[in-house]
Design a protein around this motif. Structure first.
Motif, PDB file in Angstrom:
ATOM      1  N   VAL A 267      46.398 -35.559 121.495  1.00  0.00           N
ATOM      2  CA  VAL A 267      45.934 -34.418 122.415  1.00  0.00           C
ATOM      3  C   VAL A 267      47.154 -34.717 123.695  1.00  0.00           C
ATOM      4  CG1 VAL A 267      44.813 -33.095 123.929  1.00  0.00           C
ATOM      5  CG2 VAL A 267      43.734 -34.199 121.603  1.00  0.00           C
TER       6      VAL A 267
ATOM      7  N   ARG B 271      31.865 -22.370 124.082  1.00  0.00           N
ATOM      8  CA  ARG B 271      33.174 -22.082 124.893  1.00  0.00           C
ATOM      9  C   ARG B 271      33.926 -21.282 123.975  1.00  0.00           C
ATOM     10  NH1 ARG B 271      36.707 -27.456 127.228  1.00  0.00           N
ATOM     11  NH2 ARG B 271      37.077 -27.520 124.761  1.00  0.00           N
TER      12      ARG B 271
ATOM     13  N   ASN C 233      36.497 -35.946 119.370  1.00  0.00           N
ATOM     14  CA  ASN C 233      37.431 -36.319 120.804  1.00  0.00           C
ATOM     15  C   ASN C 233      37.333 -37.682 120.432  1.00  0.00           C
ATOM     16  OD1 ASN C 233      34.887 -36.526 121.255  1.00  0.00           O
ATOM     17  ND2 ASN C 233      34.945 -35.052 123.183  1.00  0.00           N
ATOM     18  N   SER C 234      38.036 -38.374 121.760  1.00  0.00           N
ATOM     19  CA  SER C 234      37.778 -39.661 121.932  1.00  0.00           C
ATOM     20  C   SER C 234      36.440 -40.505 121.684  1.00  0.00           C
ATOM     21  CB  SER C 234      38.486 -40.217 123.235  1.00  0.00           C
ATOM     22  OG  SER C 234      39.735 -39.711 123.419  1.00  0.00           O
TER      23      SER C 234
ATOM     24  N   ARG D  88      40.775 -36.238 117.083  1.00  0.00           N
ATOM     25  CA  ARG D  88      41.708 -35.543 118.091  1.00  0.00           C
ATOM     26  C   ARG D  88      41.332 -36.228 119.301  1.00  0.00           C
ATOM     27  NH1 ARG D  88      38.604 -31.109 116.784  1.00  0.00           N
ATOM     28  NH2 ARG D  88      37.658 -30.991 118.603  1.00  0.00           N
ATOM     29  N   PRO D  89      41.567 -37.476 119.689  1.00  0.00           N
ATOM     30  CA  PRO D  89      41.647 -38.377 120.729  1.00  0.00           C
ATOM     31  C   PRO D  89      42.787 -37.850 121.799  1.00  0.00           C
ATOM     32  CG  PRO D  89      42.845 -39.612 119.101  1.00  0.00           C
ATOM     33  CD  PRO D  89      42.708 -38.438 118.546  1.00  0.00           C
TER      34      PRO D  89
ATOM     35  N   ILE E  12      41.942 -38.798 125.976  1.00  0.00           N
ATOM     36  CA  ILE E  12      41.837 -39.911 126.747  1.00  0.00           C
ATOM     37  C   ILE E  12      42.003 -41.328 126.327  1.00  0.00           C
ATOM     38  CG2 ILE E  12      39.306 -39.800 126.979  1.00  0.00           C
ATOM     39  CD1 ILE E  12      41.300 -39.873 130.178  1.00  0.00           C
TER      40      ILE E  12
END
Ligand code: PLP
Length: 377
Positions: free
Chosen positions: A38, A139, A211-212, A227-228, A230
């Motif tokens: 990302v 969201r 995510n991370s 989908r990392p 940070i």
């Protein structure tokens, strides 16, 4: 004209650390799981193009951005890897998406409609898209109960132009180390949606959720891709959820503009909120909230000089901060100051800065303004 860059305040970006972090994540999830790096918001402030290149060279399958504009920037700089656009298809962006060979994330018939027309206009082959499902973030994404109708629409009107390459959802609470249940429920809803796709003989090859924080905590959710963001820049959303091997990619540095010798009782900076309780030497540092060094850190922040922690004195201003160097009689004008990073055995990390500023780590690197040049380490 070329821009000038003479100010003695800069952010160093360690591309070796970016590559190391990508490989660390890849090793954690295993070779069969793809990594989508990302790089939205200018690579979390590290420079999108430079970060994207480092990640792709280190083995990332593709990149994710929020905006079409961010995707176009990557293409203009020769990045060829798949680029997912996370924020959907705004009317007017569909031709740019197709022309830029970007991969949009979609969740409504309108998205399908816009893209289908753009693909027909361009004469291009089918465009890959990823469907986003809202399993609890509230969201973006199609709600599970509306997925059937969306797929009906797709199969009736868009299947020749658009290929459902991926399906995804996003965790709301993966970074809350106390809460595993919310993510487990989201994953269950996602699995139910995969069955709905399967019943219609739609088998996206890339199912992705994490995510991370998610990839660190929930190996059962790694699926086909993670989908990392940070983590690739060397941190976690908090200290509690990071891979220990990560290396912080960004440092922020400056140089003392000058030193003032001031008597006890002198009040310092706007509002005179701090009064010196001893004769002091104050270093003037050319960095302030106009650079993204938040004013809310006034009274708490420290800077490293000659390997020592020196407190910031008085309110941080737009362009300048004052730092107490009384304990460092040898400190001189031009002396290197580290706002984030390591000097000798001392280190100020992203979490500490975020704590001082009462921000999350993401806001610190994303908030570093444009006038702080990013330089490769
Ligand atoms: N996936 C999506 C949809 C996101 O919006 C983001 C960032 O907010 C990420 C992945 C990466 O998150 P993180 O930086 O926490 O790894």
């Amino acid at each position: 004209p070329r821009s000038v860059e003479v100010r003695p305040t800069w952010a160093s970006v360690d591309e070796g650390a970016l590559a190391h972090n990508l490989r660390t994540v890849q090793a954690h999830v295993g070779e069969r799981c793809r990594v989508l790096a990302v790089v939205k918001a200018d690579g979390y402030g590290h420079g999108a193009v430079e970060s994207a290149r480092a990640f792709v060279d280190a083995g990332a399958w593709g990149l994710a951005v929020s905006l079409v504009e961010e995707g176009v920037e990557l293409r203009q700089h020769g990045v060829r890897a798949p680029v997912l656009v996370l924020s959907g298809v705004h009317p007017g962006s569909e031709d740019v998406i197709v022309h830029g060979a970007l991969t949009p994330v979609v969740w409504s018939p309108q998205h399908f409609q816009l893209l289908t027309s753009a693909v027909r206009r361009s004469g291009a082959a089918t465009l890959p898209v990823h469907i986003k499902i809202d399993t609890g973030m509230s969201r973006l994404g199609v709600l599970p109960e509306d997925l059937g109708a969306l797929l009906d629409w797709y199969q009736a009107h868009a299947a020749s132009e658009l290929r459902i390459e991926g399906v995804m959802t996003h965790f709301a609470c993966a970074d809350d180390a106390e809460d595993a249940l919310t993510s487990a429920r989201q994953l269950e809803r996602f699995q139910a949606c995969l069955r709905v796709l399967g019943e219609r003989r739609i088998h996206p090859s890339i199912r992705h959720v994490c995510n991370s924080a998610g990839l660190v905590r929930f190996s059962e959710a790694h699926l086909d891709m993670v989908r990392p963001g940070i983590a690739l820049y060397g941190a976690g959303s908090s200290r509690a959820v990071e891979l220990p091997e990560l290396r912080m990619a960004m440092g922020v540095h400056s140089r003392l503009l000058g030193i003032r010798e001031l008597p006890a009782g002198t009040a310092v900076s706007y509002g005179h909120r701090q009064v010196l309780d001893r004769p002091s030497r104050l270093g003037i540092v050319p960095v302030g909230y106009g650079d993204g060094y938040p004013r809310t850190m006034s009274g708490r922040a420290q800077m490293l000089i000659r390997g020592h922690r020196c407190p910031v004195v008085g309110n941080i201003t737009m362009d300048l901060s004052m730092v107490d160097v009384t304990e460092l009689p040898d400190a001189r004008e031009g002396e290197r100051v580290t706002l984030m990073g390591t000097q000798g055995r001392e280190r100020i990390d992203l979490y500490e800065l975020a704590d001082w500023a009462q921000l999350i780590p993401y806001e610190v690197t994303c908030g570093l303004s444009k006038r702080v040049p990013r330089r490769p380490l």
